[in-house]
Structure formats: structure tokens, C-alpha cells
Write an enzyme that holds these catalytic residues in place. Structure first.
Site, PDB file in Angstrom:
ATOM      1  N   LYS A 115       0.833  -1.207   0.000  1.00 38.28           N
ATOM      2  CA  LYS A 115       0.000   0.000   0.000  1.00 38.28           C
ATOM      3  C   LYS A 115       0.871   1.263   0.000  1.00 38.28           C
ATOM      4  CE  LYS A 115      -2.389   1.698   3.531  1.00 38.28           C
ATOM      5  NZ  LYS A 115      -3.316   1.713   4.662  1.00 38.28           N
ATOM      6  N   ASP A 134      -7.112   1.480   1.157  1.00 36.96           N
ATOM      7  CA  ASP A 134      -7.088   1.724   2.600  1.00 36.96           C
ATOM      8  C   ASP A 134      -8.492   1.463   3.146  1.00 36.96           C
ATOM      9  OD1 ASP A 134      -8.645   3.876   1.925  1.00 36.96           O
ATOM     10  OD2 ASP A 134      -7.495   5.341   3.071  1.00 36.96           O
TER      11      ASP A 134
END
Ligand code: SF4
Length: 213
Positions: A115, A134
Site C-alpha cells: 500500500k 485503505d
């Protein structure tokens, strides 16, 4: 789905990464610091941190206790202080003080997962190799019916298939903007949502897509 994406683009023409940064290094560090912390909280601490340690060379030789004092308002600051000093050391040792522009090299750095690497590659290098998923992106893609998956990894793969590559970076910012301003976890404001006409759970979304990770 593409109609909703167009609606979000129209609603948030200025959607962008809300972590303050001036270069790849400050973005990388801010993103590492943002794990389980808010961007607002990180943005309050990073000006002092980067004024004192503006680049990998400075941070690599920092006293961890001083870093802890500078970012003490951020959750898990002790662990994160150690991590970013180590990160800066590895940037110096392996990459000549530069942030690498490849996923493979980024994920070998401490505190940097897929991420975080996607944030740096998409936001700074404008070369995303995936989609940042997220908590907001997870919740909104589930509410909007873009996915039935429930892990960030699987949702990312689905988004990479469905969203045009040119929008891989932007789609996350759009969903995060919408998730922070309108489609919040506890009280989605469906009555004033710009894409409610295209949302399968409009008016009944409180329990859909709540955080599982
Ligand atoms: S209609 Fe409600 S649940 Fe759907 S995207 Fe808008 S705020 Fe979120």
C-alpha cells in the site's frame, strides 16, 4: 461503476493525496507514519520532523530518541521512529539516498508494504502499479457495489481489472475524499451524496463495508 467514477471526478476535481510532502522522501516517510494514524495527525508532526531531518542522510544519522520527541503525537511513535531511521539508513546504503521508483525495491524497505509503495509510485512518480486500498477504499467499494471481496489484496486486484489504468492513482484519492467528507464509516450522508443515484445501499449503508482490517 464508470458512471460513479465520473460522478466522483466531477465532485472532487481537486482530489489528491492529503499527506503533506515536498519530495519522494517526505512522502515515503509520511506514508509510513500514517499507518493506523490520521493524515491530519501526521501533517501536524512532519513539519518539525522534516525541518530537523530534511533528507535520508540527515535522518539516517538521527538519534532515535530525538525522532521520538518530534513525532510523539503520532500513534506507535516509538516503533515508527525506529522504523523511519532504519528506512533512511537503507535508502543511503542501497539507493544512494534516493527513493527507488520500483515496487520490488520499495517493499524491501522497513515499514513499507504494497500500500505504501503504491502511494509513492502513484502520487510522486505518477507510475502506479496498483491501486491503494485503505479503509476508506475498502468501505466505499463495498458500499458502491464495486466489489464483493473483503480483503485489501483482493479488492485491489478487482479494481485493477475494472478501473482504467490511467485512473489507478486518482480512484483512491476520489474514494478517500468521498469517504472522509460524505460516506463516512458511521454516518454516511446519503441525503447529500452526489452519487447516491448510482449507489445500491443509499439510505441504508451504516452496516455495509465497515472496517474489517
Ligand atoms: S449513497 Fe450513501 S452509502 Fe452510497 S456512496 Fe453515497 S454516502 Fe455512501
Amino acid at each position: 461503476m464508470l458512471g460513479t467514477l465520473a460522478g466522483l471526478k466531477k465532485t472532487y476535481p481537486d482530489a489528491h493525496c492529503e499527506l503533506d510532502h515536498t519530495d519522494a522522501f517526505t512522502l515515503l516517510v509520511a506514508t509510513v507514519l500514517s499507518a493506523q494514524s490520521t493524515d491530519v495527525g501526521v501533517n501536524k508532526a512532519t513539519p518539525g520532523l522534516f525541518a530537523r531531518f530534511p533528507d535520508p542522510r540527515a535522518l539516517a544519522s538521527a538519534d532515535v530518541a530525538e525522532v521520538e520527541r518530534l513525532i510523539g503525537t503520532i500513534g506507535m511513535f516509538r516503533q515508527k521512529s525506529k522504523r523511519i531511521v532504519e528506512l533512511a539508513k537503507l535508502l543511503m546504503e542501497r539507493h544512494g539516498g534516493l527513493v527507488p521508483a520500483s515496487l520490488e525495491a520499495l517493499v524491501l524497505l522497513p515499514g513499507v508494504g504494497r500500500k505504501t509503495a503504491n502511494v509513492v509510485l502513484g502520487v510522486w512518480f505518477k507510475a502506479p502499479v496498483g491501486v491503494v486500498v485503505d479503509t476508506h477504499v475498502q468501505r466505499l467499494t463495498q458500499r458502491l457495489g464495486w466489489t464483493k471481496q473483503d480483503t485489501p489484496e483482493k479488492i485491489e486486484l478487482e479494481l485493477m481489472k475494472k478501473v482504467p489504468r490511467a485512473d489507478w492513482d486518482l480512484v483512491s484519492h476520489l474514494l478517500i475524499f468521498h469517504g472522509r467528507r460524505t460516506c463516512t464509516a458511521r454516518k454516511p450522508a446519503c441525503d447529500r451524496c452526489e452519487v447516491s443515484a448510482m449507489c445500491p445501499v443509499a439510505g441504508n449503508a451504516e452496516n455495509v463495508g465497515r472496517k474489517h482490517f
